[in-house]
Structure formats: C-alpha cells, structure tokens
Design an enzyme around this catalytic site. Structure first.
Site, PDB file in Angstrom:
ATOM      1  N   TYR A 141       0.820  -1.209   0.000  1.00 20.91           N
ATOM      2  CA  TYR A 141       0.000   0.000   0.000  1.00 20.91           C
ATOM      3  C   TYR A 141       0.858   1.266   0.000  1.00 20.91           C
ATOM      4  O   TYR A 141       0.421   2.307  -0.462  1.00 20.91           O
ATOM      5  CB  TYR A 141      -0.899   0.037   1.246  1.00 20.91           C
ATOM      6  CG  TYR A 141      -2.246  -0.602   1.087  1.00 20.91           C
ATOM      7  CD1 TYR A 141      -2.371  -1.889   0.587  1.00 20.91           C
ATOM      8  CD2 TYR A 141      -3.395   0.082   1.472  1.00 20.91           C
ATOM      9  CE1 TYR A 141      -3.613  -2.480   0.475  1.00 20.91           C
ATOM     10  CE2 TYR A 141      -4.646  -0.512   1.359  1.00 20.91           C
ATOM     11  CZ  TYR A 141      -4.743  -1.789   0.858  1.00 20.91           C
ATOM     12  OH  TYR A 141      -5.981  -2.375   0.753  1.00 20.91           O
ATOM     13  N   LYS A 192       2.926 -15.513   1.841  1.00 22.60           N
ATOM     14  CA  LYS A 192       3.044 -16.184   0.539  1.00 22.60           C
ATOM     15  C   LYS A 192       4.515 -16.491   0.342  1.00 22.60           C
ATOM     16  O   LYS A 192       5.141 -16.063  -0.632  1.00 22.60           O
ATOM     17  CB  LYS A 192       2.464 -15.262  -0.556  1.00 22.60           C
ATOM     18  CG  LYS A 192       2.344 -15.906  -1.936  1.00 22.60           C
ATOM     19  CD  LYS A 192       1.232 -16.949  -2.039  1.00 22.60           C
ATOM     20  CE  LYS A 192       1.266 -17.621  -3.408  1.00 22.60           C
ATOM     21  NZ  LYS A 192       0.299 -18.737  -3.514  1.00 22.60           N
ATOM     22  N   ASP A 224      -3.407 -18.039  -0.037  1.00 30.87           N
ATOM     23  CA  ASP A 224      -4.455 -18.669  -0.859  1.00 30.87           C
ATOM     24  C   ASP A 224      -5.137 -19.783  -0.068  1.00 30.87           C
ATOM     25  O   ASP A 224      -6.357 -19.905  -0.050  1.00 30.87           O
ATOM     26  CB  ASP A 224      -3.891 -19.181  -2.206  1.00 30.87           C
ATOM     27  CG  ASP A 224      -2.610 -19.996  -2.077  1.00 30.87           C
ATOM     28  OD1 ASP A 224      -2.020 -20.035  -0.966  1.00 30.87           O
ATOM     29  OD2 ASP A 224      -2.193 -20.604  -3.081  1.00 30.87           O
ATOM     30  N   ASP A 248      -6.449  -6.929   4.092  1.00 35.98           N
ATOM     31  CA  ASP A 248      -7.577  -6.231   3.469  1.00 35.98           C
ATOM     32  C   ASP A 248      -8.526  -7.240   2.834  1.00 35.98           C
ATOM     33  O   ASP A 248      -9.743  -7.211   3.045  1.00 35.98           O
ATOM     34  CB  ASP A 248      -7.041  -5.253   2.409  1.00 35.98           C
ATOM     35  CG  ASP A 248      -8.161  -4.530   1.687  1.00 35.98           C
ATOM     36  OD1 ASP A 248      -9.076  -4.025   2.365  1.00 35.98           O
ATOM     37  OD2 ASP A 248      -8.117  -4.471   0.440  1.00 35.98           O
ATOM     38  N   ASP A 252     -12.431  -8.824   4.364  1.00 29.59           N
ATOM     39  CA  ASP A 252     -13.712  -8.764   3.651  1.00 29.59           C
ATOM     40  C   ASP A 252     -14.330 -10.159   3.582  1.00 29.59           C
ATOM     41  O   ASP A 252     -15.524 -10.342   3.771  1.00 29.59           O
ATOM     42  CB  ASP A 252     -13.529  -8.226   2.214  1.00 29.59           C
ATOM     43  CG  ASP A 252     -13.865  -6.746   2.097  1.00 29.59           C
ATOM     44  OD1 ASP A 252     -13.513  -5.993   3.035  1.00 29.59           O
ATOM     45  OD2 ASP A 252     -14.477  -6.341   1.086  1.00 29.59           O
TER      46      ASP A 252
END
Ligand code: IPM
Ligand code: MG
Length: 357
Positions: A141, A192, A224, A248, A252
């Site tokens: 970000y 990851k 994942d 983020d 959600d």
C-alpha cells in the site's frame, strides 16, 4: 477529564452510520458513563469538496490532538477518476500513515441470531470468534517506487513495491501474539513465502518473535490456502496476523462469515494504543442517503474504542451485549434480514441499541 473524540463522517453511508455512533456516545455521556467531548472534521471526498484535499491540515491537526477517532467511510463514484492525491481513499491512507496506526484489529464474530444470515451454512459459522490482525501502514500500500511508467517500446507499465522491514513485521507479530495470549493462544501467520521474498522474511521474524511466546501455538499458512480454509472451516482460527493487502482481502472474506460486512468493526492502533476506529465496510454509495445502512459495525467500533484506547472494557462489553440483545429481539437492517425478523432503518437500529443499553 473529558476524552477528546474526533468524529470523521466521510462519504456515502458514512454520515448516516456515524450519526448512530454519536447517538450512542451522547447517551453514555448523559447517563454519566462516559466523559467525552466530540469534535467533527471532514475527510475523504467530503473534504475534497470542502477544502480541496482528502485529508486537510486542520483535520490532521485535530486527529493528532484527539484521544481517539471514529471514522465512517470514504470514497464514491464521484471521485473514481480524479488524480490519486485527490482520491478519498488517499485521505484515509494518509491519515493511517500520519497517525502511525500500524495495528489493525478486525474481529469476526458470529452473533448467534445471524448465523442464518451468512451465505455459508449456519453449522460452519455458528460460534465463530476470530481476530484478524492486519498490518496497516506498510507493505504494498505504501511501498516506493510506485506509479505508471512508459517503457521504451511505448507500452505503459504499472508498478508497486511490496516492502517490509524487520521492525514492522516484528511489531505487528507482537500485537498478534499479545492478543492470542488473551484469547485462545493460537496464532496463524499468513504469508506467501512460497513465492515472495518479503514473506520469507516475514515467516522468519514471526518464528523469532514466537520464541518469546512459548504458550502460543504458532502456525503459518499461505494466503491462498487461508482464504480457502476461512470458508471451509473458519472456526479452526483464533488470531491471524498478516500484511496490509492480504489482511484487506481476508477481512472482507471473514466479514461474510458473520452474516454481513455491515457487522464488522475495526480498531487501528499505534504503539501507545491510541487509535482510529472504523467499520470494515466502505461507503456503499449504492445505498447512501436511504437510511437503510447497518450502523452496527460503527457502533461496535465504538465498543472497540472503549476497550482498547479508553481502557473501559466493561462499558465496551455493555455495548456488545446491547447489540446482541437487539439482534435477539429480531431487529434487522436489510443486509442481515431473514425470515421472521423485523426490518428497521439505520436510525431505528441505533435507537434500539441505545434503549438496550
Ligand atoms: C479497508 C478499505 C481501505 C483499505 C480502502 C478504502 C483504502 O478497503 O479499510 O479495508 O484498502 O485499506
Ligand atoms: Mg478493505
């Protein structure tokens, strides 16, 4: 002594849901439960319109001086194509960075009467209580360089940089471990590392910090797989700690386990526990101005503020209990409605929580 709370309504449904949070704060003030002084300022698109910047100087100054901040939401189609520095989201990102609120706590808790409202089977989400700890002021970000450049062949190329320094990984992992100690003593670090060098370092630092917390069971999961596991069996998790962008996305996802993204609060804190409190959901421009938005995520964010910044855990608990009671009574905003419940608007939901207090 009065606690100074800065209220930043923002855009879309932001002003509507924040009104309900203020209603609650005013009620607590009147009953003598809470000594607060509220101040208001513009942020996001509203601030672009009024002051030509998504984070005006005066807003930032008030934010720095406040004991805590309650923010609604920012953004909307009106500002979708403006330059990056004028985008409402940039106001929020700059505010987080300027305040140094690197630790973002996003709890996903299924209230029993809402287990039916989830798109997943009730037996998968019933009793869910997990906490996502998202790093908030670093990673892709904020990494430099970033931009869109034109290559020699005339092709344009967009690029961002994913960077994490050891100290950034270490401090967010500590927040995760500290929380795990107060909860179920399980921490899952999401990365990851099969692909990203940043994640290899992340995993190494998480292990190192973990040595200071022998009572916490530390595990690692690729992002994942974490997304898949959150849908398959979310109750396997207690605390998850992860980077800015992974957090983020996963938060959600986690919100829908609880029935609606309209239920998820968040706390963003600096090293001293001072913070910014906002619902996880966005400005929902499609339903703005209709008084149908769910104010519970914002109300629950106020509870988090009382718990984490103002050190009033009992009052926080009272708010959470009041929310549970209102749901037990069968009151629902449209996003969480199901058969046999009574649909109410934003204001009526706020009133009901205050009454239940
Ligand atoms: C969130 C939001 C923000 C983010 C946006 C509005 C910049 O999606 O708080 O999750 O990406 O952090
Ligand atoms: Mg988000």
């Amino acid at each position: 002594m009065n606690h100074k709370i800065l209220i930043l309504p923002g855009d879309g449904i932001g002003p509507e849901i924040v009104t309900e949070a203020v209603k609650l704060l005013d009620a607590l003030k009147q009953t003598g439960d809470l000594a607060v002084e509220l101040q208001y300022a513009d942020v996001g698109g509203a601030a672009v319109e009024a002051h030509g910047s998504p984070l005006p100087e005066q807003t930032l100054a008030l934010a720095r001086a406040a004991d805590a901040i309650v923010l609604g939401a920012v953004g909307g189609p009106k500002w979708d194509s403006v330059e990056r520095h004028l985008r409402p989201e940039q106001g929020l990102l700059n505010l987080r960075a300027e305040l140094g609120v690197f630790a973002n706590l996003r709890p996903a808790l299924t209230y029993e009467p809402l287990a039916q409202a989830s798109t997943l089977k009730a037996e998968v989400v019933s009793g869910l209580d997990l906490m996502i700890v998202r790093e908030l002021t670093g990673g892709i970000y904020f990494g430099q360089p970033r931009g869109v450049r034109t290559l020699d062949d005339g092709q344009r190329q967009g690029f961002n940089t994913l960077v994490y320094s050891e100290y950034e990984i270490e401090r967010i992992c500590r927040v995760g471990f500290d929380l795990a100690m107060k909860r179920g003593r399980k921490l899952c670090s999401v990365d990851k590392s099969n692909v990203l060098d940043v994640s290899v370092l992340w995993r190494e630092v998480a292990e190192r910090v973990g040595a200071d917390y022998p009572e916490v069971a530390l595990s690692h999961m690729y992002v994942d797989n974490a997304a898949m596991q959150l849908v398959r069996d979310p109750r396997q998790f207690d605390v998850l700690v992860t980077s800015n962008m992974f957090g983020d996305i996963l938060s959600d996802l986690a919100s829908m386990l609880t029935g609606s993204i309209g239920m998820l609060p968040s706390a963003s804190m600096d090293a001293d526990g001072n913070g910014l409190y906002e619902p996880v959901h966005g400005s929902a421009p499609d339903i703005a101005g209709q008084s149908i938005a769910n104010p519970l995520a914002t109300i629950l964010s106020v509870a988090m503020m009382l718990r984490y910044t103002l050190d009033m855990p009992e009052l926080a608990q009272r708010i959470e209990t009041a929310v549970a009671r209102v749901l037990d009574q069968g009151l629902r905003t449209p996003d969480i409605q199901s058969a046999g419940t009574r649909v109410v608007g934003t204001g009526e939901m706020g009133d009901a929580v205050v009454a239940a207090l």
